[in-house]
Design a protein around this motif. Structure first.
Motif, mmCIF file in Angstrom:
data_model
loop_
_atom_site.group_PDB
_atom_site.id
_atom_site.type_symbol
_atom_site.label_atom_id
_atom_site.label_comp_id
_atom_site.label_asym_id
_atom_site.label_seq_id
_atom_site.Cartn_x
_atom_site.Cartn_y
_atom_site.Cartn_z
ATOM 1 N N VAL A 24 0.837 -1.184 0.000
ATOM 2 C CA VAL A 24 0.000 0.000 0.000
ATOM 3 C C VAL A 24 0.882 1.247 0.000
ATOM 4 O O VAL A 24 1.972 1.253 0.580
ATOM 5 N N GLU A 25 0.407 2.309 -0.703
ATOM 6 C CA GLU A 25 1.164 3.551 -0.791
ATOM 7 C C GLU A 25 0.192 4.718 -0.907
ATOM 8 O O GLU A 25 -0.879 4.609 -1.524
ATOM 9 N N GLU A 26 0.541 5.861 -0.286
ATOM 10 C CA GLU A 26 -0.273 7.062 -0.397
ATOM 11 C C GLU A 26 -0.185 7.614 -1.826
ATOM 12 O O GLU A 26 0.852 7.527 -2.485
ATOM 13 N N LYS A 27 -1.299 8.194 -2.306
ATOM 14 C CA LYS A 27 -1.336 8.729 -3.667
ATOM 15 C C LYS A 27 -0.236 9.764 -3.932
ATOM 16 O O LYS A 27 0.488 9.657 -4.932
ATOM 17 N N PRO A 28 -0.080 10.803 -3.083
ATOM 18 C CA PRO A 28 0.949 11.822 -3.379
ATOM 19 C C PRO A 28 2.356 11.235 -3.493
ATOM 20 O O PRO A 28 3.125 11.612 -4.378
ATOM 21 N N GLU A 29 2.684 10.307 -2.593
ATOM 22 C CA GLU A 29 4.023 9.713 -2.624
ATOM 23 C C GLU A 29 4.207 8.869 -3.874
ATOM 24 O O GLU A 29 5.279 8.875 -4.497
ATOM 25 N N TYR A 47 0.518 17.575 -5.182
ATOM 26 C CA TYR A 47 -0.602 16.719 -5.579
ATOM 27 C C TYR A 47 -1.881 17.529 -5.657
ATOM 28 O O TYR A 47 -2.240 18.244 -4.714
ATOM 29 N N ASP A 48 -2.553 17.439 -6.799
ATOM 30 C CA ASP A 48 -3.859 18.066 -7.008
ATOM 31 C C ASP A 48 -4.772 16.966 -7.540
ATOM 32 O O ASP A 48 -4.573 16.456 -8.655
ATOM 33 N N SER A 49 -5.805 16.594 -6.755
ATOM 34 C CA SER A 49 -6.654 15.462 -7.119
ATOM 35 C C SER A 49 -7.339 15.655 -8.466
ATOM 36 O O SER A 49 -7.473 14.708 -9.251
ATOM 37 N N LEU A 50 -7.783 16.885 -8.770
ATOM 38 C CA LEU A 50 -8.496 17.122 -10.024
ATOM 39 C C LEU A 50 -7.585 16.909 -11.238
ATOM 40 O O LEU A 50 -8.021 16.407 -12.273
ATOM 41 N N ILE A 51 -6.332 17.295 -11.079
ATOM 42 C CA ILE A 51 -5.391 17.188 -12.203
ATOM 43 C C ILE A 51 -4.739 15.810 -12.262
ATOM 44 O O ILE A 51 -4.622 15.207 -13.338
ATOM 45 N N HIS A 52 -4.347 15.270 -11.100
ATOM 46 C CA HIS A 52 -3.477 14.102 -11.078
ATOM 47 C C HIS A 52 -4.204 12.777 -10.932
ATOM 48 O O HIS A 52 -3.654 11.735 -11.309
ATOM 49 N N ASP A 53 -5.411 12.765 -10.384
ATOM 50 C CA ASP A 53 -6.127 11.490 -10.247
ATOM 51 C C ASP A 53 -6.388 10.819 -11.591
ATOM 52 O O ASP A 53 -6.212 9.598 -11.716
ATOM 53 N N PRO A 54 -6.798 11.552 -12.629
ATOM 54 C CA PRO A 54 -6.983 10.896 -13.929
ATOM 55 C C PRO A 54 -5.683 10.294 -14.476
ATOM 56 O O PRO A 54 -5.698 9.218 -15.073
ATOM 57 N N LYS A 55 -4.559 11.007 -14.265
ATOM 58 C CA LYS A 55 -3.257 10.510 -14.726
ATOM 59 C C LYS A 55 -2.918 9.195 -14.033
ATOM 60 O O LYS A 55 -2.468 8.222 -14.665
ATOM 61 N N LEU A 56 -3.153 9.136 -12.728
ATOM 62 C CA LEU A 56 -2.883 7.918 -11.969
ATOM 63 C C LEU A 56 -3.838 6.801 -12.371
ATOM 64 O O LEU A 56 -3.431 5.638 -12.515
ATOM 65 N N ASP A 64 -0.754 -11.343 -12.612
ATOM 66 C CA ASP A 64 0.538 -11.220 -11.934
ATOM 67 C C ASP A 64 0.571 -10.029 -10.978
ATOM 68 O O ASP A 64 1.278 -10.051 -9.970
ATOM 69 N N ALA A 65 -0.170 -8.970 -11.281
ATOM 70 C CA ALA A 65 -0.211 -7.784 -10.421
ATOM 71 C C ALA A 65 -1.478 -6.996 -10.718
ATOM 72 O O ALA A 65 -1.796 -6.747 -11.883
ATOM 73 N N GLN A 66 -2.204 -6.632 -9.668
ATOM 74 C CA GLN A 66 -3.416 -5.844 -9.801
ATOM 75 C C GLN A 66 -3.388 -4.690 -8.794
ATOM 76 O O GLN A 66 -2.917 -4.855 -7.672
ATOM 77 N N PHE A 67 -3.889 -3.511 -9.229
ATOM 78 C CA PHE A 67 -3.859 -2.313 -8.397
ATOM 79 C C PHE A 67 -5.266 -1.746 -8.245
ATOM 80 O O PHE A 67 -6.088 -1.811 -9.167
ATOM 81 N N SER A 68 -5.532 -1.189 -7.061
ATOM 82 C CA SER A 68 -6.817 -0.559 -6.793
ATOM 83 C C SER A 68 -6.611 0.657 -5.906
ATOM 84 O O SER A 68 -5.569 0.792 -5.253
ATOM 85 N N VAL A 69 -7.620 1.558 -5.879
ATOM 86 C CA VAL A 69 -7.529 2.795 -5.109
ATOM 87 C C VAL A 69 -8.681 2.845 -4.122
ATOM 88 O O VAL A 69 -9.830 2.564 -4.472
ATOM 89 N N LYS A 70 -8.348 3.229 -2.879
ATOM 90 C CA LYS A 70 -9.387 3.365 -1.854
ATOM 91 C C LYS A 70 -8.904 4.349 -0.796
ATOM 92 O O LYS A 70 -7.796 4.225 -0.281
ATOM 93 N N ALA A 71 -9.762 5.332 -0.479
ATOM 94 C CA ALA A 71 -9.499 6.301 0.592
ATOM 95 C C ALA A 71 -8.138 6.983 0.450
ATOM 96 O O ALA A 71 -7.389 7.123 1.423
ATOM 97 N N GLY A 72 -7.806 7.412 -0.776
ATOM 98 C CA GLY A 72 -6.569 8.154 -0.990
ATOM 99 C C GLY A 72 -5.317 7.314 -0.993
ATOM 100 O O GLY A 72 -4.214 7.855 -0.991
ATOM 101 N N LYS A 73 -5.478 5.980 -1.022
ATOM 102 C CA LYS A 73 -4.323 5.088 -1.036
ATOM 103 C C LYS A 73 -4.417 4.135 -2.213
ATOM 104 O O LYS A 73 -5.505 3.823 -2.694
ATOM 105 N N VAL A 74 -3.272 3.681 -2.685
ATOM 106 C CA VAL A 74 -3.207 2.705 -3.766
ATOM 107 C C VAL A 74 -2.776 1.374 -3.171
ATOM 108 O O VAL A 74 -1.772 1.298 -2.445
ATOM 109 N N PHE A 75 -3.535 0.315 -3.486
ATOM 110 C CA PHE A 75 -3.263 -1.021 -2.971
ATOM 111 C C PHE A 75 -2.795 -1.902 -4.125
ATOM 112 O O PHE A 75 -3.308 -1.805 -5.247
#
Length: 620
Positions: A457-462, A473-482, A496-507
């Protein structure tokens, strides 16, 4: 002040200055000038000359090269107005000025001339044997050393003539520098077995204490037992004498502290290279991205000082640093070798142990790349005579991959193109089911997987900082990029690897049996962790360059310059001037053509030059 008293005062100031007590000498100088009417011209030409030369020496001590150049011009004009030729004392001080600028050949010529004139004056009875003669002779030896000349015979001649004057007050600085010269000679000639005996005696002066500490910090020098005592000797010497010529800079070198004021061209290039080399070995022993960031910062700063001359061993040290960095950053060694080209350096054979170090790095690179030539080079290295003097390298070679760097090379050379995902971190490439993706399309994916090598798990800004180098970090600009990156990763990597986002974190869910990482170790990881720290370094560099360049280039923004004037004022060779003019082209206005062409810096030239230099660091 009576003429005789003034002459005695000036001589005592010279003695203080030469003994290393520059602050006390400067205070006495100011008192002396004030007593004579705030620096009014003196009737006695010799006294007036000495007052002017003392001013030169104090400007040099403060690294105030702009005022120093102006004072040199004033001195030349004054000598011409009095129809006087430069005597031995004048040429000695001018030589020291050139030496402080790193212009070794010019300095050597002045010192040789000063020594010849002093000998002639002594023979004619116009000058007492001692100070000027010995200072000019010794400083010529320092230039010969840096230019790679053989000085054994000349050193013996000097010591024979210096003997009767050893206890004179002015001779203290020579005694201290002579000890430092012997230590450097042991390093330069790879005579490490002679160094312990030099450490046992009393070291006199900052240069000897600093260089002894510098040597003791190098792991291959075999001086680990003297490391603590050398550091204590240097620290206690500073406390006893106070801070001198390069004390602050050298103290920061030994404590690995980087400040913007060190990143100026007035610091001699050789001092910067010695710092860079020592810090690189510190990083090799204790790798972390902050140390590496400072090393890359100093290495880029060195690029701005190409006009100065390096000694042959300093050039070898610079080349070894570039090869070490290439080894762990995944670059070809040939790319690193190109960086060291273009630096003017002395001749001579260089240091045999630095040649050995370079060959060891090449062997490690062959091991990294699983080359068939690695075994042949290892066998050649084992036959090296110098290996017996340097057990550090001998143990590394004999142990195959044992020693300080062993684990790193083993992990770097892991290869495989079988089923699953292979992440090549050094090359920033990825293989999925044996299929290799191009560098441009896989770089962000490589950084994404690298972020989750040891965690889930990792925080979105990091994560955005790590993958894209984003400082904020700007959610409006950077969330679509992520979201686009994670969607692409899930599609390509499948189970082999799957990613998901929840509560400002990437799992992340990685099948660690099928997702393998090549080239990820304590040293290479520093390059991957560096981007966040680089922003801070660039900001520090920008401020340092703006402070330093604003004075040097101010007049360049106000008037038109011929190329020859530009070369003389900025102390550039013709080749360096052509290279700088080409690089500065967007920042310059021009008029005329051919030999009549003139240059002028556009508005804000100094700050824009700093930005140009910072961008160069960004690609270090």
């Amino acid at each position: 002040m009576a003429e005789r008293a003034l002459r005695q005062s000036l001589e005592s100031i010279w003695d203080l200055r030469l003994a290393g007590d520059c602050e006390a000498a400067y205070e006495a100088y100011l008192d002396c000038v004030a007593a004579e009417g705030a620096g009014a011209p003196l009737a006695d030409a010799a006294l007036e000359r000495d007052v002017r030369l003392l001013k030169l020496s104090f400007l040099r001590h403060r690294r105030n090269f702009a005022e120093l150049a102006s004072a040199e011009q004033d001195l030349a004009a004054w000598l011409e107005s009095r129809a006087l030729r430069p005597c031995e004392r004048v040429q000695l001080q001018l030589g020291l000025n050139e030496l402080s600028r790193g212009r070794l050949s010019e300095a050597l010529e002045l010192f040789v001339s000063a020594h010849r004139k002093a000998r002639a004056a002594i023979a004619a009875g116009r000058l007492a044997a001692g100070r000027e003669e010995q200072l000019a002779f010794f400083n010529s030896l320092l230039c010969m050393e840096d230019l790679g000349m053989d000085l054994d015979a000349r050193l013996g001649e000097f010591e024979a003539g210096f003997g009767p004057h050893r206890e004179a007050s002015w001779a203290r600085s020579i005694r201290a520098q002579l000890q430092a010269l012997r230590l450097r000679s042991g390093f330069r000639r790879s005579r490490f077995e002679e160094l312990p005996a030099l450490f046992e005696g009393a070291l006199e002066g900052e240069q000897a204490e600093y260089y002894a500490t510098w040597l003791a910090r190098l792991p291959y020098a075999g001086l680990a037992g003297q490391r603590l005592s050398a550091q204590e000797r240097f620290s206690s010497g500073l406390a006893r004498r106070g801070f001198g010529y390069m004390s602050q800079y050298r103290l920061r070198t030994l404590t690995m502290l980087l400040v913007p004021e060190d990143c100026v061209e007035s610091v001699r290039l050789g001092e910067k290279v010695e710092r860079l080399y020592l810090w690189t070995w510190s990083w090799l022993q204790q790798p972390d991205f902050e140390r590496l960031g400072k090393i890359l910062k100093v290495r880029s700063d060195i690029e701005l000082s190409r006009r100065q001359t390096l000694s042959e061993e300093e050039h070898q040290m610079l080349r070894c640093v570039d090869l070490w960095l290439a080894l762990f950053s995944g670059k070809r060694l040939a790319e690193a070798e190109e960086r060291a080209l273009g630096f003017t350096h002395g001749g001579g054979a260089g240091c045999s142990h630095l040649q050995l170090e370079e060959r060891v790095i090449r062997w490690l690179a062959l091991e990294r790349d699983v080359s068939a030539h690695a075994a042949d080079l290892r066998a050649s290295l084992k036959a090296e005579a110098h290996l017996r003097k340097l057990p550090f390298f001998g143990e590394l070679i004999e142990g195959g991959h044992g020693g300080m760097l062993g684990e790193s090379i083993l992990s770097l050379r892991e290869r495989g193109t079988g089923r699953g995902v292979l992440v090549e971190l050094l090359n920033q490439r990825i293989r999925i089911e044996g299929r290799e993706f191009g560098e441009a399309s896989s770089q962000a994916l490589v950084q994404l997987l690298a972020a989750f090598q040891w965690k889930d798990v990792e925080e979105k800004p990091e994560l955005l900082r790590r993958v894209f180098g984003l400082g904020s970090y700007d959610s409006l600009i950077h969330d679509p990029k992520l979201a686009n990156l994670l969607s692409r990763a899930n599609r390509l990597l499948g189970g082999d690897a799957q990613f998901s986002v929840k509560a400002g974190k990437v799992f992340a869910q990685l099948d660690r049996k099928r997702v393998r990482f090549q080239g990820y170790n304590s040293h290479s990881r520093c390059f991957l962790e560096l981007p966040g720290f680089r922003a801070e370094l660039e900001q520090a560099l920008r401020q340092g360059l703006e402070d330093d360049r604003s004075g040097e280039f101010a007049s360049f923004e106000r008037s038109w310059w011929k190329r020859s004037d530009l070369e003389a004022s900025l102390r550039l060779s013709k080749a360096s001037c052509a290279r700088w003019l080409k690089e500065w082209a967007p920042l310059l206005d021009t008029q005329g053509s051919g030999r009549s062409i003139r240059y002028q810096g556009k508005a804000g030239f100094s700050s824009r030059l700093a930005e140009l230099s910072v961008r160069r660091i960004g690609h270090a």
